[in-house]
Design an enzyme around this catalytic site. Structure first.
Site, PDB file in Angstrom:
ATOM      1  N   GLU A 177      -1.116   3.680   0.525  1.00 42.87           N
ATOM      2  CA  GLU A 177      -2.148   5.121   1.362  1.00 42.87           C
ATOM      3  C   GLU A 177      -2.754   5.233   2.481  1.00 42.87           C
ATOM      4  O   GLU A 177      -3.359   5.945   2.272  1.00 42.87           O
ATOM      5  CB  GLU A 177      -2.771   5.422  -0.266  1.00 42.87           C
ATOM      6  CG  GLU A 177      -1.855   5.815  -1.506  1.00 42.87           C
ATOM      7  CD  GLU A 177      -2.138   5.283  -3.275  1.00 42.87           C
ATOM      8  OE1 GLU A 177      -3.809   5.782  -2.841  1.00 42.87           O
ATOM      9  OE2 GLU A 177      -1.342   5.813  -3.825  1.00 42.87           O
ATOM     10  N   GLU A 306       4.197   2.983  -6.986  1.00 45.80           N
ATOM     11  CA  GLU A 306       3.384   3.197  -7.783  1.00 45.80           C
ATOM     12  C   GLU A 306       3.729   4.395  -8.845  1.00 45.80           C
ATOM     13  O   GLU A 306       3.434   5.729  -8.018  1.00 45.80           O
ATOM     14  CB  GLU A 306       1.993   3.051  -7.217  1.00 45.80           C
ATOM     15  CG  GLU A 306       1.229   2.029  -6.345  1.00 45.80           C
ATOM     16  CD  GLU A 306       0.014   2.063  -5.852  1.00 45.80           C
ATOM     17  OE1 GLU A 306      -0.228   2.861  -6.679  1.00 45.80           O
ATOM     18  OE2 GLU A 306      -0.962   1.562  -5.210  1.00 45.80           O
TER      19      GLU A 306
HETATM   20  O1  AHR Z   1      -2.961   2.012  -9.043  1.00 44.14           O
HETATM   21  C1  AHR Z   1      -4.394   1.864  -8.459  1.00 44.14           C
HETATM   22  C2  AHR Z   1      -4.171   2.704  -7.142  1.00 44.14           C
HETATM   23  O2  AHR Z   1      -3.962   3.423  -7.346  1.00 44.14           O
HETATM   24  C3  AHR Z   1      -4.118   1.775  -5.806  1.00 44.14           C
HETATM   25  O3  AHR Z   1      -4.693   0.835  -4.817  1.00 44.14           O
HETATM   26  C4  AHR Z   1      -3.620   3.145  -5.348  1.00 44.14           C
HETATM   27  O4  AHR Z   1      -3.039   2.202  -3.798  1.00 44.14           O
HETATM   28  C5  AHR Z   1      -4.074   3.639  -5.733  1.00 44.14           C
HETATM   29  O5  AHR Z   1      -4.391   5.239  -5.203  1.00 44.14           O
END
Ligand code: AHR
Length: 523
Positions: A177, A306
């Site tokens: 990110e 994610e």
């Molecule tokens: O999963 C929690 C957080 O969410 C992670 O660290 C990040 O990559 C995302 O914003």
């Protein structure tokens, strides 16, 4: 009340192989995910803990999810993580301030611990590189430490630390990110591409066998457009992240998985476009013919590394991540998984964020754990939904509940909000089994559904295995004291298949706000 729907299944309408890596996971040094979740170094004499400090109960629950790959060590955490702090004798490892979650990192669980744990669990590791405070040198050193067979400094240090054989870590991602304003070392598209290309070239020189993942956004952002076009040649996967929840600034549970599906489809098109533009520019640059041939076969897949339901406001714990998942959340997770099955052709990996305690299907305390509602669809899909994805034809009424607010103010996503169906379905064929997954999203209506299978009834076993996740209360949760409020009921049901024009037709009822998985055996 009762409504009517129809699901038509043709075992020949196959859309693509389901990559088992869509059932992958993610562990971050965040809250009680690693310390207290995966390991417990504070209670060495406890029977629940292995001599290495691994929690056996968590390992067992994760094993049942049959997770192929796990991403580590972050997430946001990785953007200020120096892997060299986490190797060698534990007593000399530094304790460091950690800038993502403003915590203190103990560095007791580092590269060797994670990779040893993966070996023990028979899970493949996927490491994320620090593109925040980290340097290319540091990244190369990490890859050499993990994968090199040479007689060189970092490979030798691994040997000194007790591991002769290279770990052969295949999957590596180029930052996490990095577009986010919360990120240490935030970058714009241009800066990221420049840096990521340099890193990718050097990494592939050091170890051509690694599989590289570029850092994406939602799949439908300008960031994704720029990165896919510029990094196409250098990576094997493009990543996407998205969370849903019913809190105010996020994609709603009802509509979010559909937005994710749009993100996947758009990214797939962006990758096609990248292939065309990169290929023609390679011709005009007259790149060597062998290079072009190699490039013709180059396919970049999507790594949804994610995804989950996460409402940071609702979730408790120190870091706003200790979710207590409802039945409604389990239905959202089921819809997420339906999405990955429907889009199987484009998805090479997907990682639920995360695995233990933090936004997770498993919740622990010192000597106990319980399985959250969301654990159950994950287990059912991972164990049963394999093979090839089938293209279903579904007739269903529209979902009648509230769908507003799921669009993050993106105008074109509003079309998705107003077309959410009551039944959300996916299916697969595996050997001679047809597996059908159905979420009835309706808060009020059961639905009698006609199942039409384009196979003669004499070739269909009418005894069908059915797994249902249901509770009268859509807000029901599991707890340490009541761990089975929401669980799976499994039984064999008789489907009275009636022949019609060479097809088999049967009727089945899907209860309101329920998840059902059917296993139909072809004879
Ligand atoms: O999963 C929690 C957080 O969410 C992670 O660290 C990040 O990559 C995302 O914003």
């Amino acid at each position: 009340s009762l409504s009517q729907s129809e699901i038509r299944i043709d075992p020949h309408r196959r859309m693509g192989a389901i990559d088992r890596k869509i059932y992958s996971g993610f562990l971050e040094h965040l809250g009680r995910c690693i310390y207290g979740g995966i390991v417990d170094y504070d209670n060495p004499d406890n029977d629940l803990i292995t001599k290495e400090g691994y929690r056996k109960d968590v390992a067992k629950a994760l094993k049942a999810l049959d997770i192929p790959v796990i991403r580590w060590p972050g997430g946001n955490f990785v953007s200020s993580y120096h892997w060299q702090d986490g190797i060698g004798p534990k007593e000399s490892r530094p304790r460091r301030p950690e800038l993502a979650w403003l915590n203190e990192e103990l560095n007791l669980f580092g590269t060797d611990e994670f990779l040893h744990w993966c070996g023990w669990m028979k899970i493949e590791p996927y490491l994320c590189l620090n593109m925040g405070t980290g340097t290319l040198d540091e990244a190369l050193a990490w890859i050499e430490y993990c994968n090199s067979n040479l007689n060189t400094y970092w490979a030798n240090l691994r040997r000194i630390n007790g591991r002769d054989e290279p770990y052969n870590v295949k999957y590596w991602s180029l930052g996490n990110e990095v577009w986010g304003p919360w990120q240490v070392g935030q970058m714009n598209e241009e800066d990221y591409c420049k840096k990521a290309i340099q890193w990718a070239k050097a990494i592939k020189l050091l170890d051509p066998s690694v599989i590289l993942v570029s850092c994406g956004c939602t799949g439908f952002s300008k960031w994704d457009y720029e990165i896919t076009q510029k990094l196409f040649r250098y990576v094997d996967f493009h990543s996407i992240h998205l969370y849903t929840s019913d809190s105010k600034d996020q994609m709603k549970n009802i509509t979010g998985p559909a937005a994710a599906e749009a993100g996947i489809q758009i990214t797939a098109k962006l990758l096609d476009l990248a292939k065309i533009t990169n290929y023609s520019s390679s011709i005009s640059n007259s790149v060597a013919a062998t290079e072009d041939l190699k490039f013709k076969q180059h396919r970049v897949k999507i790594c949804f590394d994610e995804w989950n339901v996460w409402d940071p406001v609702r979730a408790g714990g120190e870091v706003g991540c200790e979710e207590k998942y409802t039945l409604g959340d389990a239905l959202a997770v089921s819809s997420w998984l339906n999405t990955f099955i429907r889009q199987a052709e484009y998805i090479g990996m997907a990682n639920i964020a995360q695995c233990v305690n933090v936004i997770a299907p498993i919740m622990t305390k010192q000597d106990k754990l319980f399985l959250q509602t969301t654990y159950h669809p994950l287990r059912l899909f991972s164990q049963k939904m394999r093979g090839e994805s089938l293209n279903l034809h579904v007739k269903t009424p529209l979902y009648k509940g509230d769908t507003r607010g799921g669009n993050m103010n993106i105008e074109w996503l509003k079309d998705i909000d107003s077309n959410i169906c009551m039944l959300d379905c996916s299916a697969a064929i595996y050997d001679k089994n047809i597996i059908v997954a159905v979420v009835n999203r309706s808060l009020t209506e059961d639905t009698t559904t006609k199942i039409s299978l384009s196979v003669d009834p004499k070739n269909v076993n009418p005894n069908v295995n059915r797994c249902v996740i249901y509770n009268e209360d859509i807000n029901a949760i599991n707890t340490f004291d009541e761990p089975e409020n929401v669980t799976v009921s499994e039984s064999i049901i008789f489907l009275n298949f009636i022949p019609l024009n060479g097809e088999s037709n049967a009727t089945i009822l899907f209860k309101k706000h329920s998840f059902t998985l059917l296993e139909i055996q072809l004879l």
